[in-house]
Design a protein around this motif. Structure first.
Motif, PDB file in Angstrom:
ATOM      1  N   ASN A 106     -10.683  62.737  14.419  1.00 30.64           N
ATOM      2  CA  ASN A 106     -10.323  62.685  16.016  1.00 30.64           C
ATOM      3  C   ASN A 106     -10.836  63.375  16.502  1.00 30.64           C
ATOM      4  N   GLY A 334      -4.244  71.319   8.366  1.00 29.89           N
ATOM      5  CA  GLY A 334      -4.852  70.998  10.016  1.00 29.89           C
ATOM      6  C   GLY A 334      -5.865  70.271   9.763  1.00 29.89           C
ATOM      7  N   HIS A 336      -8.565  67.661   9.072  1.00 28.04           N
ATOM      8  CA  HIS A 336      -8.712  66.324   8.145  1.00 28.04           C
ATOM      9  C   HIS A 336      -9.714  66.250   7.201  1.00 28.04           C
ATOM     10  N   LEU A 352      -4.854  64.126   7.823  1.00 24.19           N
ATOM     11  CA  LEU A 352      -4.537  65.894   8.577  1.00 24.19           C
ATOM     12  C   LEU A 352      -3.604  66.490   6.942  1.00 24.19           C
ATOM     13  N   GLU A 376       4.214  68.999   9.567  1.00 21.33           N
ATOM     14  CA  GLU A 376       3.045  68.146  10.199  1.00 21.33           C
ATOM     15  C   GLU A 376       3.643  68.820  11.977  1.00 21.33           C
TER      16      GLU A 376
END
Length: 639
Positions: A106, A334, A336, A352, A376
């Motif tokens: 991301n 949080g 990745h 995630l 989430e």
């Protein structure tokens, strides 16, 4: 000031290292093998001074497929990506895989840089440019600026610097929240200083003199020196490339993939709950318990994919999974991650981290999927409440930040909301604080009260449930300090009473039931009748009609002080012991000394009882032996 990290990505030999040299003047190929082969094997680092005055760290990552794990070690934590594509070759296999990784991690800000424009004519360059625009369509870089450059002639380099500066200006300074955490991507030795570790500081601050722990399992070491952008500093801040000189650390004790953080701020685990995106380019469905390679921060760890709601996942689909790691990992909510197939190795997905310290789940449970969705996407208050209730342990203030991924101020505000509403409780003991969900404290209170009630019914004469036994049976995940904090909280709220080593229900008093009370009364009579020649315990219990649980009765009488253990197997009634002691004190007051035979005569007893009684009084410092005689002990002399 904001701290910006720029990372490169792209196929091998597409000019990433030469581009960085044109931007910064630094050759990031530092290894002899890299020079000889003309490709980047390890991560390279440089610094770019922008026109705005901002300084950005640059990470040059290798493009060759064999070195993809090194690329993954560098791309985590970057703010801006430069996707490099050579004009003479266009989009190549590693270009596609690197873009997949950018997508999965991301990284939303980037520039697509078409290099080596000096090697092709305008018509070819236009064609490659059009192909690249099609290639990035539908990805996080779809709207990214596209710039054609020649690192050799310098054409387009100034424009690229300007675009980077503009992107950097849009980045918000939001990395500083939370305790310091630095995934290590390089370890080496500097003569005269010792071990140095480098990495991108993901959160918090590190200061000279701080003590940092090596995760997932390692010692704690003091920060001797810090460098940022090649300059010595006293404080390194989140978002900076940092070199840390650690005192007393051997290079063999620290490796890429480990994390430096404050002691106790991370909780290594073998299980992670993850929102997984499975790439549409994956060659086949992902099966439950498939073995994969997980790239998290700078670490590469093998693990298995636990599909929670199906048996296989089709390419292009998303779902919640649990990763069962073969080695513990230290991460935070949080973060990745990227997943590659075990064999052959290719990037197949990423996701995630929702819960960095997950417990084992039962599959095919709708409520589990709903809980993961809340974790989430829920509000900070919902997220914090769920986090507090998720694990069977207490949470420190730093746990709440690292475990939820919330900024410190946001976590504090959400926590106060929960405390005000009674949906969370604060436990405090000996200057430390911890937190628990309101639902769990109610459940745990009921569990402890039920256990105590059953214990008292089974052992009505015992002074209480031993603390360690209660902890190990009901709360094995709590350490002794955490369990004590819980017990203190329950005592303050009037649910239990605490002794030094045991716990009782509030107001409970050990006492014999109807079946035992007559026997206990008879026992007292038997010992008083014996006075200075008390019976053996087994004989006395038998005379009293106590044939069952006689040891429980003995411990009860000893705890109450009704009986006193004078020697092994010899018990005096406390009244008999008190009277015998007074008679001996009177004799010493009158004559100053005492012989064993005189004790025997005073008490009208035998040597069998007189000698152990005197030895008991010696221990209590009532008497003191001098040769064959006794004189007044310290307990009498001090009066």
């Amino acid at each position: 000031m904001k701290h910006i990290i720029i990372g490169t990505a792209g196929h091998v030999d597409h000019g990433k290292t030469v581009l960085i040299k044109a931007l910064t003047g630094v050759d990031t190929d530092r290894l002899k093998e890299e020079k000889e082969r003309g490709i980047s094997i390890e991560l390279g680092f440089a610094y770019l001074k922008l026109a705005s005055g901002q300084t950005a760290g640059i990470i040059d990552v290798p493009g060759h497929e064999r070195f993809i794990k090194n690329m993954l070690a560098g791309v985590g934590g970057i703010d801006i990506v430069l996707l490099v594509i050579a004009a003479d070759e266009g989009v190549m296999p590693q270009t596609r895989e690197h873009l997949d990784i950018i997508q999965l991690l991301n990284v939303k800000r980037g520039v697509v840089v078409i290099t080596k424009k000096d090697l092709v004519d305008e018509e070819w360059l236009d064609m490659v440019t059009e192909d690249v625009r099609d290639f990035i369509k539908g990805t996080v870089l779809e709207k990214a600026p596209l710039i054609n450059v020649s690192a050799v002639s310098g054409e387009g380099i100034d424009e690229l610097k300007l675009v980077i500066d503009q992107l950097a200006a849009d980045i918000k300074e939001n990395k500083s929240a939370g305790p310091p955490r630095l995934p290590v991507d390089r370890v080496f030795t500097v003569t005269g200083f010792g071990t140095v570790a480098t990495g991108t500081l993901l959160s918090g601050q590190i200061k000279t003199g701080d003590n940092l722990q090596i995760y997932p399992a390692g010692g704690v070491y003091r920060v001797r020196n810090l460098q940022v952008h090649g300059h010595k500093v006293d404080t390194a801040e989140a978002g900076q490339r940092v070199a840390i000189n650690l005192s007393g650390l051997e290079t063999s004790e620290l490796n890429r993939g480990q994390v430096l953080a404050l002691s106790g701020s991370l909780h290594p685990a073998h299980r992670l709950d993850v929102k997984l995106q499975y790439l549409s380019s994956a060659p086949k469905p992902l099966k439950h318990r498939a073995r994969v390679r997980v790239y998290l921060g700078t670490a590469e760890v093998l693990g298995r994919v636990i599909l929670l709601d199906r048996e296989e996942l089709e390419p292009g689909a998303e779902t919640y999974i649990q990763l069962q790691m073969e080695e513990p990992v230290a991460t935070a909510r949080g973060d990745h991650l990227v997943i590659r197939s075990y064999s052959p190795m290719r990037t197949i997905g990423g996701g995630l981290v929702i819960d960095p310290t997950a417990v084992k789940h039962k599959r095919y449970r709708d409520e589990l999927i709903e809980a993961l969705a809340t974790a989430e996407k829920g509000t900070p208050t919902e997220l914090l409440e769920q986090y507090l209730a998720a694990g069977a342990r207490l949470y420190t203030p730093s746990d709440l930040i690292s475990g939820t991924g919330l900024a410190a101020e946001t976590a504090a505000s959400a926590l106060q909301d929960l405390l005000d509403q009674g949906r969370a409780v604060e436990l405090a003991h000996e200057g430390e604080k911890a937190y628990l969900s309101g639902r769990l404290i109610a459940e745990w209170t009921d569990k402890i009260k039920k256990a105590l009630t059953e214990y008292h019914q089974k052992f009505p004469l015992r002074e209480g449930y031993p603390k360690e036994e209660l902890r190990s049976r009901l709360f094995p995940t709590l350490n002794n300090k955490q369990f004590q904090m819980l017990l203190v909280c329950l005592e303050q709220n009037g649910h239990i009473d605490l002794h030094a080593n045991s716990v009782i229900a509030h107001g409970f008093i050990p006492q014999p039931g109807p079946a035992l009370s007559t026997g206990v009364k008879r026992l007292e009579e038997i010992y008083l009748a014996g006075m200075y020649q008390p019976p053996g315990w087994s004989d006395a219990a038998r005379q009293a009609g106590i044939t069952k649980d006689d040891q429980e009765v003995l411990n009860y009488l000893l705890a109450r002080g009704t009986l006193v253990k004078v020697a092994d197997g010899l018990f005096f009634h406390q009244r008999a012991l008190s009277e015998a002691t007074n008679l001996i004190k009177q004799h010493l007051a009158q004559r100053g000394e005492l012989l064993l035979g005189e004790v025997r005569d005073i008490l009208q007893t035998s040597r069998k009882y007189a000698l152990p009684l005197l030895e008991y009084l010696d221990k209590e410092k009532i008497t003191r032996r001098v040769g064959d005689k006794r004189v007044a002990g310290r307990a009498l002399s001090d009066r």
